[in-house]
Motif scaffolding. Structure first.
Motif, mmCIF file in Angstrom:
data_model
loop_
_atom_site.group_PDB
_atom_site.id
_atom_site.type_symbol
_atom_site.label_atom_id
_atom_site.label_comp_id
_atom_site.label_asym_id
_atom_site.label_seq_id
_atom_site.Cartn_x
_atom_site.Cartn_y
_atom_site.Cartn_z
ATOM 1 N N ALA A 37 0.885 -1.092 -0.111
ATOM 2 C CA ALA A 37 0.193 -0.281 0.187
ATOM 3 C C ALA A 37 0.643 1.179 -0.154
ATOM 4 C CB ALA A 37 -0.666 0.329 1.499
ATOM 5 N N ARG A 38 1.759 0.886 0.972
ATOM 6 C CA ARG A 38 2.311 2.177 0.875
ATOM 7 C C ARG A 38 4.502 2.480 0.264
ATOM 8 N NH1 ARG A 38 -1.161 3.993 4.549
ATOM 9 N NH2 ARG A 38 -0.238 6.290 4.311
ATOM 10 N N SER A 39 4.703 1.859 -0.231
ATOM 11 C CA SER A 39 5.957 1.195 -1.225
ATOM 12 C C SER A 39 5.594 2.064 -1.847
ATOM 13 C CB SER A 39 6.179 0.181 -0.911
ATOM 14 O OG SER A 39 7.298 0.178 -2.203
ATOM 15 N N ARG A 40 7.212 2.816 -3.036
ATOM 16 C CA ARG A 40 7.115 3.174 -4.133
ATOM 17 C C ARG A 40 8.296 2.485 -4.681
ATOM 18 N NH1 ARG A 40 7.194 9.503 -3.313
ATOM 19 N NH2 ARG A 40 5.599 9.928 -2.351
ATOM 20 N N SER A 41 8.371 1.545 -4.495
ATOM 21 C CA SER A 41 9.355 0.445 -4.673
ATOM 22 C C SER A 41 9.270 -0.198 -6.276
ATOM 23 C CB SER A 41 9.933 -0.616 -3.987
ATOM 24 O OG SER A 41 10.363 -1.678 -4.880
ATOM 25 N N ARG A 42 10.064 -0.595 -7.070
ATOM 26 C CA ARG A 42 9.747 -0.683 -8.129
ATOM 27 C C ARG A 42 9.361 -2.117 -8.711
ATOM 28 N NH1 ARG A 42 15.018 -2.970 -10.693
ATOM 29 N NH2 ARG A 42 16.311 -2.366 -8.848
ATOM 30 N N TRP A 43 9.464 -3.331 -7.273
ATOM 31 C CA TRP A 43 9.471 -4.478 -7.049
ATOM 32 C C TRP A 43 7.899 -4.732 -6.772
ATOM 33 C CZ3 TRP A 43 12.566 -7.907 -8.517
ATOM 34 C CH2 TRP A 43 14.247 -7.651 -8.761
ATOM 35 N N ARG A 44 6.856 -3.361 -6.261
ATOM 36 C CA ARG A 44 5.601 -3.795 -6.397
ATOM 37 C C ARG A 44 5.190 -3.987 -7.159
ATOM 38 N NH1 ARG A 44 1.494 0.966 -4.650
ATOM 39 N NH2 ARG A 44 2.042 1.848 -6.683
ATOM 40 N N ALA A 45 5.025 -3.434 -8.140
ATOM 41 C CA ALA A 45 4.065 -4.555 -9.094
ATOM 42 C C ALA A 45 3.901 -6.150 -9.543
ATOM 43 C CB ALA A 45 4.310 -3.913 -10.629
ATOM 44 N N PRO A 46 5.758 -6.295 -9.457
ATOM 45 C CA PRO A 46 6.179 -8.507 -9.229
ATOM 46 C C PRO A 46 5.114 -8.881 -7.927
ATOM 47 C CG PRO A 46 7.860 -7.056 -9.723
ATOM 48 C CD PRO A 46 6.901 -6.256 -9.674
ATOM 49 N N VAL A 47 5.473 -8.229 -7.254
ATOM 50 C CA VAL A 47 5.367 -9.110 -5.572
ATOM 51 C C VAL A 47 3.367 -8.901 -5.811
ATOM 52 C CG1 VAL A 47 4.691 -8.350 -3.652
ATOM 53 C CG2 VAL A 47 7.155 -8.187 -5.283
ATOM 54 N N SER A 48 2.874 -8.042 -6.375
ATOM 55 C CA SER A 48 2.092 -7.695 -6.189
ATOM 56 C C SER A 48 1.201 -8.793 -7.312
ATOM 57 C CB SER A 48 1.179 -6.267 -6.771
ATOM 58 O OG SER A 48 1.166 -5.415 -6.239
ATOM 59 N N ALA A 49 1.472 -9.174 -7.954
ATOM 60 C CA ALA A 49 1.424 -10.218 -9.524
ATOM 61 C C ALA A 49 1.302 -11.450 -8.396
ATOM 62 C CB ALA A 49 2.039 -9.703 -10.756
ATOM 63 N N ILE A 50 2.988 -11.886 -7.814
ATOM 64 C CA ILE A 50 3.068 -13.320 -7.212
ATOM 65 C C ILE A 50 1.420 -13.230 -6.340
ATOM 66 C CG2 ILE A 50 4.181 -14.303 -5.534
ATOM 67 C CD1 ILE A 50 6.546 -12.985 -7.154
ATOM 68 N N VAL A 51 1.534 -12.381 -5.144
ATOM 69 C CA VAL A 51 0.101 -12.248 -4.664
ATOM 70 C C VAL A 51 -1.160 -12.559 -5.896
ATOM 71 C CG1 VAL A 51 -1.510 -11.091 -3.104
ATOM 72 C CG2 VAL A 51 1.392 -10.499 -2.908
#
Lengths: 229, 361
Positions: A37-51
């Motif tokens: 919800a709060r990170s601006r990391s570029r890993w956010r998209a792949p992690v969201s996809a895995i979840v």
């Protein structure tokens, strides 16, 4: 036709699995949802996809890979053997692990929405009033995210109750250990005892209806945010 | 100037802001400093940097000689001995008013005695609102609770972003008076963001002028007025402030006399009493000039003063007349035609007429 002792055992086992899974998920998903919800990391998209993967994968695919991973040749299987624990497939613990992954998106998403909805100015205000990051989370964010936790709990529990494909792959049908309601209904239908299948099925329909009604009734503002996965 | 709070801030548009900031400002210890400038000048960003809410910006913040922020170090907001009131107040919506206030008092700094803050908290009267839920509060009530909450933190620095914007005029006066009293206790440094020139003129000991993300000037109100910095920002043109001593309120008319270098000005009486030294803020457009004292008029305030200069305001119609009473100066905005008809000359003695209703202590 009333429920048989086996049916009641299956119901109880299902409730136990859903309870344990939901409890663990609410704890484990909290930091993950907060980060998403709060990170601006570029890993956010792949992690969201895995979840979100368990949402779109056929449960049998998920179950198959879990079975391989937890089997004697798989990495998880080797680890459990090395630790001196029995292999996980066809055990209750194996079911819990499978359910954690299977229901993860249903718990993460409402929490993530609830955390994202918190006005950052309010957390800033708490910081300037002397609250440390952990204090801010516990005394401000958790309270504001309460409807999100309610939605996450109900959805996680209900979704775990309804799982079938994963369970069948990694749990099999051991009475009292891995034979859940959904498997029991399948067995009844296979053996053409439709009345028994119906009795159990109607219990699940009632449960799902009551759970979702409670969700919509108690959290009207959270409705679209939490169920709109 | 190591005493007090010092800020150097330098950002380019690509560093997460929509405009560049180039600020070098000093906020004197235990004084009220107003951060003044048009909206969009970067005032709120400056407050957030000071509060520790913008670790992403390259800034140097120093408080009483200790570094709070620089390229090497960053003291997080909860370890800075300050309290910050944002424009919206940012009350915790899940809590009652009482819980909001307790949140701050439980985490209060212990360095400054609680008693120093009680006049401010009394003036805000949050006790009337204590049982309400935050959702039930009006805009003005929210602001009062937010300032009271910040005061309960007992900060060394109080950062206020447009603190009185949602309060009605009646409420503002006691809060301003309480802020002055807090300043006079000599323990709290107050930073006050506002675009209301009358508030700034009244309570600010020091002004930092921000425009287009740049700190343009710094100094007392009089210094910045004389240098022509303030008038450009004020609707109604040039303004000045006169220091005076307040007398007893005439309750019959609700007016308060203020002695300004021997002349008496009548002002609407403030609701709080006991303030003796006041600064009266006068806009040039509220002042007219007559040569004679005996003109019948609704104007109460006629001060005998001396014309010191006449200058063109640049619009082709009006002139700015600089006037002096005792050793203090103020301004009148009049038409060129009036100037010719009255035949005004530097050195001439005139009566400056000031509308009482336009004056605020």
């Amino acid at each position: 036709m009333p429920l048989s002792l086996e049916d009641v055992t299956a119901l109880w086992l299902t409730a136990k699995l859903a309870g344990v899974t939901t409890g663990l998920l609410l704890v484990l998903a909290t930091p993950l949802a907060w980060w998403l919800a709060r990170s601006r990391s570029r890993w956010r998209a792949p992690v969201s996809a895995i979840v979100a993967l368990p949402l779109v994968l056929p449960p049998t695919v998920l179950g198959f890979y879990l079975l391989v991973a937890m089997g004697p040749a798989g990495p998880v299987g080797k680890l459990t053997t090395w630790l001196g624990i029995d292999l996980l497939p066809f055990t209750f613990s194996g079911l819990v692990i499978g359910s954690l992954i299977y229901s993860l998106p249903f718990v993460v998403q409402p929490l993530r929405n609830a955390f994202a909805a918190i006005d950052p100015d309010i957390l800033d205000a708490a910081a300037t009033l002397g609250a440390s990051p952990l204090d801010r989370f516990c005394s401000v964010a958790l309270r504001l995210a309460r409807p999100g936790y309610l939605a996450a709990g109900v959805l996680g529990f209900a979704h775990t109750v309804g799982e079938f494909g994963v369970v069948l792959m990694i749990g099999g049908s051991i009475p009292g250990e891995t034979r859940l309601v959904s498997v029991q209904i399948y067995d009844h239908a296979e053996s053409l005892s439709f009345a028994s299948a119906h009795a159990l099925s109607i219990v699940l329909v009632m449960f799902a209806f009551i759970a979702l009604s409670a969700l919509y009734w108690l959290g009207p503002r959270q409705r679209t945010a939490s169920v709109g996965l | 100037m190591t005493e007090g709070l010092r800020l150097q801030l330098n950002t380019r548009p690509d560093a997460g802001t929509t405009f560049s900031l180039d600020v070098d400002a000093h906020f004197p210890n235990t004084k009220i400093t107003a951060l003044f400038g048009p909206s969009g000048a970067g005032k709120t960003t400056v407050l957030k940097v000071l509060a520790g809410l913008r670790p992403d910006l390259s800034a140097t913040v120093e408080w009483r000689g200790a570094k709070w922020q620089s390229t090497e170090q960053f003291v997080p907001p909860h370890r800075r001995t300050l309290a910050y009131v944002s424009q919206q107040g940012a009350l915790f919506p899940s809590m009652s008013v009482a819980e909001n206030l307790q949140f701050a008092s439980r985490r209060a700094h212990q360095a400054i005695p609680e008693a120093e803050f009680s006049p401010l908290i009394d003036a805000l009267a949050p006790a009337e609102l204590i049982d309400k839920s935050v959702a039930m509060l009006s805009g003005g009530e929210r602001q009062r609770v937010a300032i009271a909450r910040a005061a309960l933190r007992r900060p060394e620095i109080l950062l206020l972003d447009e603190p009185l914007s949602a309060l009605d005029t009646e409420r503002r006066q006691p809060v301003l008076a309480a802020l002055e009293r807090l300043r006079d206790s000599g323990q709290v440094t107050i930073l006050y963001v506002s675009h209301a020139v009358d508030e700034v003129a009244r309570i600010a000991d020091h002004l930092v002028l921000l425009r287009n993300g740049k700190s343009e000037a710094e100094g007392t109100f009089a210094m910045l007025t004389d240098a022509g910095h303030v008038n450009a920002l004020v609707a109604g043109g040039r303004s000045a402030q006169l220091a005076g001593t307040a007398g007893d309120i005439d309750t019959r008319w609700g007016l308060m006399p203020v002695d300004v270098s021997g002349a008496t000005l009548w002002l609407p009486a403030p609701s709080s009493t006991g303030i003796r030294q006041v600064r009266v803020h006068i806009l040039a457009r509220d002042v007219s000039i007559s040569l004679d004292r005996t003109v019948a008029s609704s104007i109460l305030n006629r001060i005998r003063s001396t014309v010191t200069a006449l200058s063109d305001s640049g619009d082709g119609v009006t002139l700015l007349v600089s006037l002096r009473v005792g050793d203090q100066s103020f301004f009148a905005s009049i038409t060129r035609r009036s100037c010719v008809e009255l035949d005004l000359q530097p050195g001439q003695k005139v009566y400056a007429q000031i509308k009482s209703a336009a004056l605020l202590p």
